[in-house]
Design a protein around this motif. Structure first.
Motif, short mmCIF file in Angstrom:
data_model
loop_
_atom_site.label_atom_id
_atom_site.label_comp_id
_atom_site.label_asym_id
_atom_site.label_seq_id
_atom_site.Cartn_x
_atom_site.Cartn_y
_atom_site.Cartn_z
N HIS A 35 0.82 -1.22 0.00
CA HIS A 35 0.00 0.00 0.00
C HIS A 35 0.85 1.26 0.00
O HIS A 35 0.47 2.27 -0.59
CB HIS A 35 -1.00 -0.02 1.16
CG HIS A 35 -0.40 -0.05 2.53
ND1 HIS A 35 0.68 -0.82 2.86
CD2 HIS A 35 -0.72 0.62 3.67
CE1 HIS A 35 0.98 -0.64 4.13
NE2 HIS A 35 0.14 0.22 4.65
N LEU A 200 -0.46 5.41 13.43
CA LEU A 200 0.42 4.29 13.08
C LEU A 200 1.81 4.84 12.80
O LEU A 200 1.94 5.94 12.30
CB LEU A 200 -0.02 3.61 11.77
CG LEU A 200 -1.40 3.04 11.63
CD1 LEU A 200 -1.68 2.76 10.15
CD2 LEU A 200 -1.54 1.77 12.46
N ARG A 202 4.55 3.38 10.38
CA ARG A 202 4.72 2.27 9.44
C ARG A 202 6.19 1.83 9.37
O ARG A 202 7.08 2.67 9.33
CB ARG A 202 4.22 2.68 8.07
CG ARG A 202 2.70 2.90 8.06
CD ARG A 202 2.19 3.29 6.69
NE ARG A 202 0.75 3.34 6.67
CZ ARG A 202 0.04 4.41 6.26
NH1 ARG A 202 0.64 5.50 5.85
NH2 ARG A 202 -1.28 4.37 6.26
N GLU A 209 7.84 -3.65 14.79
CA GLU A 209 6.69 -2.83 15.19
C GLU A 209 7.21 -1.59 15.91
O GLU A 209 8.19 -1.66 16.64
CB GLU A 209 5.80 -3.61 16.17
CG GLU A 209 5.15 -4.83 15.56
CD GLU A 209 4.33 -5.61 16.57
OE1 GLU A 209 4.64 -5.56 17.77
OE2 GLU A 209 3.36 -6.29 16.14
N GLU A 345 8.10 5.29 5.67
CA GLU A 345 8.36 4.27 6.68
C GLU A 345 9.46 4.77 7.60
O GLU A 345 10.20 5.70 7.27
CB GLU A 345 8.75 2.94 6.02
CG GLU A 345 7.57 2.32 5.26
CD GLU A 345 7.94 1.17 4.34
OE1 GLU A 345 7.28 0.14 4.40
OE2 GLU A 345 8.89 1.33 3.54
N LEU B 200 -0.92 -0.94 19.59
CA LEU B 200 -1.02 -1.51 18.25
C LEU B 200 -2.26 -2.39 18.19
O LEU B 200 -2.63 -3.01 19.19
CB LEU B 200 0.16 -2.45 17.95
CG LEU B 200 1.57 -1.94 18.02
CD1 LEU B 200 2.53 -3.12 18.01
CD2 LEU B 200 1.87 -1.04 16.82
N ARG B 202 -2.86 -5.59 15.98
CA ARG B 202 -2.14 -6.42 15.00
C ARG B 202 -3.11 -7.05 14.01
O ARG B 202 -4.17 -7.54 14.40
CB ARG B 202 -1.33 -7.48 15.72
CG ARG B 202 -0.19 -6.88 16.55
CD ARG B 202 0.61 -7.94 17.26
NE ARG B 202 1.78 -7.36 17.92
CZ ARG B 202 2.07 -7.53 19.21
NH1 ARG B 202 1.30 -8.26 19.99
NH2 ARG B 202 3.15 -6.98 19.73
N THR B 203 -2.72 -7.01 12.74
CA THR B 203 -3.53 -7.60 11.67
C THR B 203 -2.67 -8.57 10.88
O THR B 203 -1.45 -8.44 10.86
CB THR B 203 -4.03 -6.51 10.71
OG1 THR B 203 -2.90 -5.73 10.29
CG2 THR B 203 -5.04 -5.60 11.37
N ASN B 207 -1.19 -5.49 3.87
CA ASN B 207 -1.66 -4.12 3.65
C ASN B 207 -2.83 -3.71 4.55
O ASN B 207 -3.33 -2.60 4.41
CB ASN B 207 -2.08 -3.87 2.19
CG ASN B 207 -0.89 -3.77 1.25
OD1 ASN B 207 0.23 -3.56 1.70
ND2 ASN B 207 -1.13 -3.91 -0.03
N GLU B 209 -4.41 -2.34 7.82
CA GLU B 209 -4.00 -1.57 8.99
C GLU B 209 -5.23 -1.25 9.83
O GLU B 209 -6.30 -1.01 9.27
CB GLU B 209 -3.36 -0.25 8.56
CG GLU B 209 -2.06 -0.42 7.80
CD GLU B 209 -1.49 0.92 7.30
OE1 GLU B 209 -2.28 1.87 7.09
OE2 GLU B 209 -0.26 0.99 7.13
N MET B 211 -6.05 1.47 12.93
CA MET B 211 -5.58 2.54 13.79
C MET B 211 -6.48 2.57 15.03
O MET B 211 -7.35 3.44 15.15
CB MET B 211 -5.68 3.86 13.05
CG MET B 211 -4.83 3.91 11.78
SD MET B 211 -5.78 4.51 10.35
CE MET B 211 -4.46 4.75 9.13
#
Lengths: 407, 407
Positions: A35, A200, A202, A209, A345, B200, B202-203, B207, B209, B211
């Motif tokens: 993404h 977030l 990234r 993380e 990032e 966080l 977590r997924t 791609n 996310e 928040m």
């Protein structure tokens, strides 16, 4: 702080630079899937794939939302009903590559693309069985492309820097003895968020993380961790084993405040030090040493200088100060870099580390973070982010470098 | 809310179940690489790889921090100096697999493991060129294993549910006309964080996310998005195109508050509705319909029931209410599920969707989220998380289901 969208020309010029790199390497195209890459190349982060041929126009194949992608994307948007349809669409749009029966080489981001999806996309690229077309690794090409930031990108990083400086100042006013690391961090994060932090940070590296950043006091900050940085922190437990813990902040302890903020997709990374009362003399001296390394790094941050030479110079300074064993972590837990690129990032290129021989270029944005770890006592250090210019380093971080003293 | 670490036996029993699955499938071992899998199997999230043979003892090969891993891991920890050393270590520890010259099949998480790392690890497994040993996809095996939660895991999800309920109640007390979505969300997030939210969500999906969740008022909540959920939200801009925006919350608008919280690694997922003033009659009726679907889903949530039948029943209820086109998104932007498993990640199995034919089992934890989208006007709906028990659904979400009315 509202987003001023860059001209579509900005995205087209990025695609143009990518195409130059493809041709220089003899590759036929780039299939972007992450993404962040989609946003970087098109201006839209909707779900789908971008195909960039070595010559000709790029297309953004979008699963959802097509409406949003059409409103945002600098390149043509085509609906992508399914992965099965993808090869047919590519054949239609790029007959000279996909309908001609020739063997082609397409690059993609194998450093982030999951193996399962990679396998499916490689089959799409290979097409009919028997074809020897390949989908291969172009991670480095994209990372290199993103190293040099545009004026728009630098502006967004500066907006993040301003938000971080304000949020930090606001939270520090509430710092007091007996507060937990978690409570102090929560206060900082609130200030970041109301200023537009996207919620977030990234990261690119697998399993890496960042929970807004890392804040740690005394021995908790100095604990070794899985995190690939000079100070990971104790964390809230085995399933969140970095950054803040519920440890109470005491008097005379170094408080390391390494925070990020992401505005409109772009991150700042900075570290400041605080103490309630005063620091022990040797830790105060080590902090001054980290600032001295920062000044020397700034001086060396000129176009043409190899990235690794900044790390080498810092190692020498740390050694001259008798602090080698404490530099960037302690003993076996040291990390082997001084800084890293930031942008969309937190872990971008260049890395200020041995082996990164490429010369610095104007437009590179680098977070420099000389830190010293004292096991059982804490971590002291500083982190600023800079853009390399023809005249040298221009600092983007806006917080004062003074040790923050709470009485 | 402090962590009570589970008995090491808990992790060993997970490994035991994984070994049963490996043997049932005729595979020789599982190489876990994702930090979440490492924690799930060992109790430690330090950096490295876990190898689980179909028979025998698992080993956690750790890059860093070895000390932390040794303190936390239920399985033996071995230092992993480099990827090159990995095959030698495997040969030493599992001579019957890696030193015997036989062709073996090792599984790994190809749905999350980047292709680049996968390629390197596949070479490690294949060993000397000419070997026909393979590293292949075991994503589904691990996802299945994780579907059924232990008492410890359910306890952590309940702790997250309690934190979410408290944080929501606290923030709602400050909700007022003219507040932005962002400011309201920042207030909720602060409340979550000081209660131990790890910062966080977590997924697993590439791609994807989250928040903290998604909060949206009126038309902003109803905008289609890339997010694979019934309501993605407007977001803060093209590089953060989901969840909150800077839109001001007005009177009479449905405010969708879909929030998560992660305590000790485990997430809760819940949605509540608020309004300043009152909802238009048709939206209020649709909200009641979402609650009715929730009640029917609870009734159906019994061991043995196929997951997909809960989705099918909800579709029927939505159709009977004349709301098919609004259910789980609007028109072409509808998503095709009613709920999803939660645990260490937000997007776990089972999914309440067509094709998920496996019967529900006691211990599965599922977030159910019937929602109705009205383009230009908003999204109404509710979301609760449940654990399946022998007696049926037990609700884990603790917030009141009443529409939150601010006058």
């Amino acid at each position: 702080m509202s987003l001023q969208a860059p001209d579509k020309q900005e995205f087209l010029s990025r695609i143009n630079r990518l195409q130059q790199a493809l041709r220089a390497q003899g590759s036929d195209g780039f299939l972007a899937t992450q993404h962040i890459a989609l946003y970087y190349l098109t201006g839209s982060m909707q779900a789908g794939y971008v195909f960039v041929p070595a010559e000709g126009n790029a297309v953004f194949y979008v699963r959802r939302s097509i409406d949003r992608a059409q409103a945002e994307s600098a390149v043509r948007v085509e609906p992508l009903p399914s992965l099965r349809a993808f090869r047919l669409l590519l054949k239609q749009d790029y007959p000279q590559l996909f309908a001609s029966g020739q063997e082609i080489t397409i690059l993609t981001e194998m450093d982030v693309l999951p193996a399962q999806t990679y396998t499916k996309l490689a089959q799409v690229i290979a097409g009919e069985s028997g074809s020897r077309s390949v989908l291969t690794d172009g991670s480095a090409m994209l990372r290199r492309l993103r190293m040099v930031k545009s004026a728009f990108e630098i502006g967004r990083i500066e907006a993040a820097a301003a938000a971080a400086a304000e949020a930090l100042a606001e939270a520090v006013a509430e710092l007091k003895e007996g507060m937990t690391e978690l409570a102090f961090m929560a206060r900082i994060e609130y200030g970041l968020r109301i200023r537009g932090h996207i919620g977030l940070m990234r990261t690119r590296s697998y399993n890496m993380e960042i929970m807004t950043g890392m804040l740690g006091a005394g021995d908790a900050a100095a604990e070794p961790s899985a995190f690939d940085g000079p100070a990971g922190g104790r964390g809230l437990g085995p399933a969140a084993p970095q950054s803040v813990s519920r440890r109470v902040i005491g008097r005379g302890e170094p408080i390391l405040i390494d925070i990020g903020c992401c505005i409109d997709g772009y991150v700042i990374d900075q570290t400041r030090m605080a103490v309630i009362g005063s620091l022990p003399d040797d830790l105060a001296a080590a902090y001054k040493q980290s600032v001295a390394i920062m000044r020397e790094t700034e001086r060396l941050m000129l176009p043409g200088t190899p990235s690794e030479s900044l790390y080498a110079a810092a190692l020498t300074q740390a050694a001259d100060a008798g602090l080698s064993q404490h530099f960037m972590g302690y003993g076996v837990n040291q990390v082997k870099f001084l800084g890293h690129g930031i942008g969309l990032e937190v872990d971008e290129w260049p890395v200020l580390a041995r082996g990164f021989t490429d010369p610095l270029e104007p437009g590179m944005v680098i977070a420099v973070e000389p830190k010293f770890t004292f096991p059982g006592r804490g971590v002291v250090g500083i982190e600023n982010s800079y853009v390399v210019t023809a005249q040298g380093a221009r600092q983007l971080t806006k917080s004062s470098e003074e040790l923050i003293i709470v009485t």
